[in-house]
Write a protein that holds these residues in place. Structure first.
Motif, PDB file in Angstrom:
ATOM      1  N   PHE A 542       4.028   5.886   9.577  1.00  0.00           N
ATOM      2  CA  PHE A 542       4.582   5.697   8.236  1.00  0.00           C
ATOM      3  C   PHE A 542       3.743   4.657   7.510  1.00  0.00           C
ATOM      4  O   PHE A 542       2.839   4.041   8.085  1.00  0.00           O
ATOM      5  CB  PHE A 542       6.049   5.267   8.302  1.00  0.00           C
ATOM      6  N   GLN A 543       4.046   4.470   6.240  1.00  0.00           N
ATOM      7  CA  GLN A 543       3.314   3.541   5.394  1.00  0.00           C
ATOM      8  C   GLN A 543       4.243   2.465   4.848  1.00  0.00           C
ATOM      9  O   GLN A 543       5.405   2.731   4.533  1.00  0.00           O
ATOM     10  CB  GLN A 543       2.636   4.249   4.212  1.00  0.00           C
ATOM     11  N   VAL A 544       3.694   1.248   4.722  1.00  0.00           N
ATOM     12  CA  VAL A 544       4.388   0.121   4.104  1.00  0.00           C
ATOM     13  C   VAL A 544       3.633  -0.242   2.836  1.00  0.00           C
ATOM     14  O   VAL A 544       2.408  -0.365   2.848  1.00  0.00           O
ATOM     15  CB  VAL A 544       4.469  -1.089   5.058  1.00  0.00           C
ATOM     16  N   SER A 545       4.390  -0.404   1.754  1.00  0.00           N
ATOM     17  CA  SER A 545       3.789  -0.727   0.459  1.00  0.00           C
ATOM     18  C   SER A 545       3.953  -2.218   0.186  1.00  0.00           C
ATOM     19  O   SER A 545       5.017  -2.790   0.423  1.00  0.00           O
ATOM     20  CB  SER A 545       4.458   0.086  -0.659  1.00  0.00           C
ATOM     21  N   ALA A 546       2.876  -2.854  -0.310  1.00  0.00           N
ATOM     22  CA  ALA A 546       2.904  -4.256  -0.736  1.00  0.00           C
ATOM     23  C   ALA A 546       2.678  -4.284  -2.242  1.00  0.00           C
ATOM     24  O   ALA A 546       1.705  -3.733  -2.737  1.00  0.00           O
ATOM     25  CB  ALA A 546       1.833  -5.071  -0.023  1.00  0.00           C
ATOM     26  N   ARG A 547       3.587  -4.946  -2.970  1.00  0.00           N
ATOM     27  CA  ARG A 547       3.507  -4.961  -4.434  1.00  0.00           C
ATOM     28  C   ARG A 547       3.751  -6.381  -4.920  1.00  0.00           C
ATOM     29  O   ARG A 547       4.643  -7.069  -4.410  1.00  0.00           O
ATOM     30  CB  ARG A 547       4.559  -4.007  -5.021  1.00  0.00           C
ATOM     31  N   ASP A 548       2.916  -6.840  -5.886  1.00  0.00           N
ATOM     32  CA  ASP A 548       3.092  -8.196  -6.407  1.00  0.00           C
ATOM     33  C   ASP A 548       4.108  -8.189  -7.542  1.00  0.00           C
ATOM     34  O   ASP A 548       4.612  -7.143  -7.949  1.00  0.00           O
ATOM     35  CB  ASP A 548       1.760  -8.797  -6.853  1.00  0.00           C
ATOM     36  N   ALA A 549       4.398  -9.403  -8.055  1.00  0.00           N
ATOM     37  CA  ALA A 549       5.415  -9.576  -9.097  1.00  0.00           C
ATOM     38  C   ALA A 549       4.796  -9.713 -10.478  1.00  0.00           C
ATOM     39  O   ALA A 549       5.440 -10.203 -11.402  1.00  0.00           O
ATOM     40  CB  ALA A 549       6.288 -10.786  -8.786  1.00  0.00           C
ATOM     41  N   GLY A 550       3.537  -9.331 -10.631  1.00  0.00           N
ATOM     42  CA  GLY A 550       2.886  -9.441 -11.929  1.00  0.00           C
ATOM     43  C   GLY A 550       3.380  -8.392 -12.907  1.00  0.00           C
ATOM     44  O   GLY A 550       4.198  -7.519 -12.580  1.00  0.00           O
ATOM     45  N   VAL A 551       2.893  -8.502 -14.142  1.00  0.00           N
ATOM     46  CA  VAL A 551       3.253  -7.544 -15.195  1.00  0.00           C
ATOM     47  C   VAL A 551       1.953  -7.031 -15.796  1.00  0.00           C
ATOM     48  O   VAL A 551       1.225  -7.792 -16.443  1.00  0.00           O
ATOM     49  CB  VAL A 551       4.113  -8.207 -16.286  1.00  0.00           C
ATOM     50  N   PRO A 552       1.594  -5.753 -15.588  1.00  0.00           N
ATOM     51  CA  PRO A 552       2.317  -4.804 -14.714  1.00  0.00           C
ATOM     52  C   PRO A 552       2.034  -5.098 -13.243  1.00  0.00           C
ATOM     53  O   PRO A 552       1.002  -5.663 -12.916  1.00  0.00           O
ATOM     54  CB  PRO A 552       1.721  -3.452 -15.122  1.00  0.00           C
ATOM     55  N   PRO A 553       2.953  -4.695 -12.343  1.00  0.00           N
ATOM     56  CA  PRO A 553       2.732  -4.990 -10.916  1.00  0.00           C
ATOM     57  C   PRO A 553       1.624  -4.116 -10.336  1.00  0.00           C
ATOM     58  O   PRO A 553       1.406  -2.986 -10.753  1.00  0.00           O
ATOM     59  CB  PRO A 553       4.087  -4.677 -10.276  1.00  0.00           C
ATOM     60  N   LEU A 554       0.912  -4.673  -9.336  1.00  0.00           N
ATOM     61  CA  LEU A 554      -0.132  -3.948  -8.617  1.00  0.00           C
ATOM     62  C   LEU A 554       0.261  -3.865  -7.153  1.00  0.00           C
ATOM     63  O   LEU A 554       0.966  -4.742  -6.638  1.00  0.00           O
ATOM     64  CB  LEU A 554      -1.486  -4.648  -8.759  1.00  0.00           C
ATOM     65  N   GLY A 555      -0.179  -2.816  -6.457  1.00  0.00           N
ATOM     66  CA  GLY A 555       0.215  -2.653  -5.064  1.00  0.00           C
ATOM     67  C   GLY A 555      -0.810  -1.877  -4.261  1.00  0.00           C
ATOM     68  O   GLY A 555      -1.756  -1.293  -4.800  1.00  0.00           O
ATOM     69  N   SER A 556      -0.603  -1.886  -2.929  1.00  0.00           N
ATOM     70  CA  SER A 556      -1.429  -1.128  -2.005  1.00  0.00           C
ATOM     71  C   SER A 556      -0.583  -0.804  -0.777  1.00  0.00           C
ATOM     72  O   SER A 556       0.468  -1.411  -0.554  1.00  0.00           O
ATOM     73  CB  SER A 556      -2.684  -1.906  -1.605  1.00  0.00           C
ATOM     74  N   ASN A 557      -1.057   0.169   0.031  1.00  0.00           N
ATOM     75  CA  ASN A 557      -0.316   0.633   1.194  1.00  0.00           C
ATOM     76  C   ASN A 557      -1.115   0.412   2.469  1.00  0.00           C
ATOM     77  O   ASN A 557      -2.351   0.349   2.441  1.00  0.00           O
ATOM     78  CB  ASN A 557       0.027   2.125   1.062  1.00  0.00           C
ATOM     79  N   VAL A 558      -0.389   0.299   3.583  1.00  0.00           N
ATOM     80  CA  VAL A 558      -0.995   0.215   4.900  1.00  0.00           C
ATOM     81  C   VAL A 558      -0.254   1.180   5.818  1.00  0.00           C
ATOM     82  O   VAL A 558       0.959   1.387   5.668  1.00  0.00           O
ATOM     83  CB  VAL A 558      -0.946  -1.234   5.445  1.00  0.00           C
TER      84      VAL A 558
END
Length: 816
Positions: A542-558
């Motif tokens: 499975f994958q876990v998503s990491a997302r920041d609290a910025g505006v707009p938010p940015l993220g990536s998966n592992v």
């Protein structure tokens, strides 16, 4: 008429037309220069009341009234900042507090207040000059309220006696003074003309004095300025008529001019005065001194030797404090009464480069965003120098290798603007040093350090150390067991670097991924929500998503690959004859004539586990009463064979108890009961031949099954090796795909290099990395070890057994 005639000649003569064109061109160039400078000028009289209208500054600058508050509209002035104010409702510049031109500019002919008007979004800077006009608010002032004059009665007519003139703090017409002497019979007033300014005001004797008739005369000297209304100042003149000495000392010059550099050391020689007296004796001895009405400041800075007439500097001479010193000097003889001669010494102070430039920094856009465009104004800088000439000419420079530059905006005003793009992740703060240097020799400089902080924008997504992690977890874990921790790093700051974690939801077979695992939003810890079963699920991807609290938010998966490791949680299962292999005892007929080593029966068992946990061994339990049995069982084959020839002493019915045990920790067991019936081969009835035939057929069928099983195992092993090679090639050439169920990675298999192959129960296992039907997996082991297994091989097996310990493992084998 003369003006009209001149205008007419300018129109009709070629020379006049040429002059008119030049005048018109000059006016057009002047108007264009004023429009290009972008400067607005107003004027206001000093001492104007609070609220006095100065100008419609918003309208004159081309700004809408509705823009003044939102942009916002600011006024910055050097020095006192409360003199003028702007009403943001109507855009009118008005007087906010008392304006004293004399306090603001002294006796300078020009006096103005420089304002910087700043509006944002977009940033605009305007320069406004407000001229302060002088009013006649200062009357003429004499050095004292009374002046005593000692005049000998023998002085001839037209003798002149100098007086200290009055001063007026105003300028222009308001400072032009006229003098008037009260009516008397003896003296008239001598007022110097414009080209005789260095000559002092004086009294001229018009009638001989007679001490016996009038020993004292009381006069009033009045000074009146030309302001409107006129203001006056007066001084009382007391003239005491003296007897005796009829020749006063006389200087060789009435005016002495000398130039003196500033900052000269104490006791520096300035000038030597020379006066002479025609009298003899005490009446001709001269004593030099400053006039009685000289200012205290001159006495603090200069000293005159009473005998030699030398003037030396005794105080600090500062050009910025006073550029010229006007020193009235008297030469008095020792006669009775004493007579005096007068002269004036003008000391012009020469400027030296003794004042470093001054820097005033006004911050506008701090901190500055890292995505700010080049040309953004960050701070305003004002430079000044109290020196004059080249000593007061200042240039500004900036430290090298910074993404900023200085732009000159108006006179001594500069703007620090952004010159190139910023990146907070590379440099978060700049220490900008501004250097102001004058043109003196040697030049003086001053520096100002400005800390420019770069504000963060969300331009970096959270990043994991690697794109995929492998996690090993033992089955039957407790619910909520922590199995792994994911961690992503964001190069931004504050909320832009605040990372939260979540699962990328999908289906695992017929169930949601969130029913198996969860991830903590803040710590990134991954938990198994329920016990995992290796026999049901070997691989959970499975994958876990990491997302920041910025505006707009940015993220990536592992991607996480969770391998469920087998535990010994399944006991061996016996394969007994009967419908469906149900429970019961194994019965077998054995002829007494068989020899030693003859296989009479075989116990079959399987284990649902894998690896060591499915590796079975067989042991024959001792008979009741300690009787020695003529049979034995193969340790890893389960074959029951005779240990010797059977004889008549052996009981006709043999009950054997076989213990089947796996190699798990702890080991699990099962017990099989084998019933053997011993018969003489010659007495076996025909009817029993069917059973014998059936037994022989069973033995032959067992041999056939073993042969087929070995062939199947070899085929499946070859297919497995080929599949692994193809899978490895695909994994190396393309990224892993999601949403498909497959065999996953190879399962840990522990086997021995000796012995023959046996088989375990065929079962269906699921290795899921996505949705799809599970696939069957046939596991094969070779646990058949000979009875003479040495300690060396046993040690190897023990080492292999330790590979399954622990709760969870990651890809590199570090225990979690």
């Amino acid at each position: 008429m003369e003006l009209n005639q001149q205008a007419f000649e300018m129109l009709i003569t070629p020379e006049g037309r040429l002059r008119s064109r030049c005048l018109l061109l000059s006016l057009l160039l002047l108007a264009a220069w004023e429009a290009r400078s972008g400067q607005v000028r107003y004027s206001v009289p000093e001492e104007a009341k609070h609220g006095t209208f100065v100008g419609r500054i918003a309208q004159d600058l081309g700004l809408e009234l509705t823009e003044l508050v939102p942009r916002p509209f600011r006024v910055v002035s050097k020095g006192r900042k409360d003199l003028l104010e702007v009403n943001l409702q109507n855009g009118i510049l008005f007087v906010n507090s008392r304006i004293d031109r004399e306090e603001l500019c002294g006796r300078s002919a020009e006096c103005s207040i420089h304002l910087e008007v700043i509006v944002d979004r977009p940033l605009q800077v305007f320069h406004v000059e407000v001229e302060v006009k002088d009013i006649n608010d200062n009357p003429p002032v004499f050095p004292g309220i009374q002046r005593n004059l000692f005049i000998a009665e023998s002085r001839p007519l037209d003798s002149r006696f100098p007086l200290e003139d009055a001063s007026d703090a105003d300028i222009g017409e308001n400072a032009l003074l006229t003098y008037r002497l009260s009516s008397n019979a003896y003296f008239s007033l001598d007022v110097p003309t414009t080209d005789q300014q260095v000559r002092p005001l004086g009294l001229v004797l018009r009638k001989p004095l007679d001490r016996e008739e009038s020993p004292e005369l009381h006069l009033v000297l009045t000074a009146t300025d030309r302001g409107k209304p006129e203001l006056t100042g007066t001084v009382q003149l007391l003239v005491k008529v003296l007897d005796a000495n009829d020749n006063a000392p006389a200087f060789d010059r009435t005016l002495y001019a000398v130039k003196l550099p500033e900052n000269v050391p104490n006791a520096t020689f300035v000038i030597k005065l020379n006066a002479s007296d025609l009298d003899e004796g005490l009446n001709g001895d001269i004593i030099y001194s400053f006039s009685s009405d000289v200012s205290p400041d001159i006495k603090c800075k200069f000293y005159i030797d009473p005998l030699s007439g030398k003037i030396i500097a005794i105080g600090h001479i500062d050009f910025e404090e006073s550029k010229v010193y006007k020193i009235p000097v008297e030469a008095i003889d020792k006669g009775l009464p004493p007579l005096a001669g007068h002269c004036t010494v003008l000391v012009e102070v020469l400027d030296a480069n003794d004042n470093a430039p001054e820097l005033t920094v006004t911050s506008l856009s701090l901190p500055i965003s890292e995505d700010a465009q080049p040309g953004t104004v960050i701070i305003l800088i004002n430079v000044s120098d109290q020196d004059s000439g080249a000593n007061g000419q200042v240039t500004c420079s900036l430290t090298p290798q910074v993404p900023f530059k200085l732009v000159s905006t108006f006179k001594n005003y500069y703007s620090l603007v952004l010159d190139s793009a910023l990146d907070r992740e590379t440099v978060a703060n700049y220490e900008v040093v501004v250097t102001a240097r004058d043109a003196g020799s040697p030049s003086l400089s001053v520096t100002a350090s400005v800390s420019v902080e770069v504000a963060d924008v969300n331009d970096n997504a959270p990043a994991f150390a690697q794109p995929e992690y492998t996690v090993l977890v033992k089955e039957n874990n407790p619910p909520g067991c922590h199995i792994f921790t994911v961690s992503a790093w964001d190069a931004d700051a504050r909320e832009n670097a605040l990372v939260s974690y979540s699962l990328v939801e999908r289906r695992v077979g017929e169930r949601a991924l969130s029913s198996y695992v969860s991830v903590h939003a803040e710590s990134g810890k991954v938990y198994a929500l329920q016990p995992l079963d290796h026999e049901e699920l070997e691989l959970l991807q499975f994958q876990v998503s990491a997302r920041d609290a910025g505006v707009p938010p940015l993220g990536s998966n592992v991607t996480l690959q969770v391998f469920v490791l087998d535990e010994n949680d399944n006991a061996p299962a016996l394969l007994l004859p009967g419908p469906g292999g149900g429970a019961g005892a194994l019965s077998q007929l054995v002829a007494r004539s068989v020899g030693a080593g003859h296989v009479v029966a075989k116990v079959r068992a399987v284990d649902a586990d894998s690896g060591y946990n499915a590796w079975l061994s067989y042991e024959l339990q001792p008979a009741v009463g300690g009787a020695r049995s003529p049979f034995r069982v193969g340790l890893y084959t389960g074959e029951i064979s005779t240990t010797r020839d059977l004889d008549e002493a052996d009981a006709p019915r043999q009950r054997l108890l076989v213990l089947v045990k796996d190699h798990g920790e702890p080991a699990l067991t099962a017990t099989a009961t084998v019933l053997l019936s011993l018969e003489d081969s010659g007495q076996a009835p025909k009817a029993s031949s069917r059973a014998s035939t059936g037994a022989a057929g069973a033995e032959a069928a067992l041999v056939d099954v073993n042969v087929y099983l070995i062939i199947a195992i070899c085929a499946v092993s070859s297919l497995l090796v080929l599949t692994l090679l193809l899978y490895t090639a695909l994994r190396c050439s393309a990224p892993p795909s999601e949403g498909a169920c497959g065999p996953g990675k190879p399962t840990l298999v522990c086997s021995s290099a000796v012995g023959s192959w046996s088989y375990s129960q065929q079962r269906r296992q699921r290795v899921c990395s996505g949705e799809g039907p599970p696939k069957a997996d046939l596991m094969a082991f070779s646990p058949s070890l000979p009875p003479f297994l040495g300690s060396e091989n046993a040690g190897k097996l023990q080492d292999l057994d330790h590979c399954t310990e622990g709760c969870a493992y990651h890809k590199d084998g570090v225990k979690i």
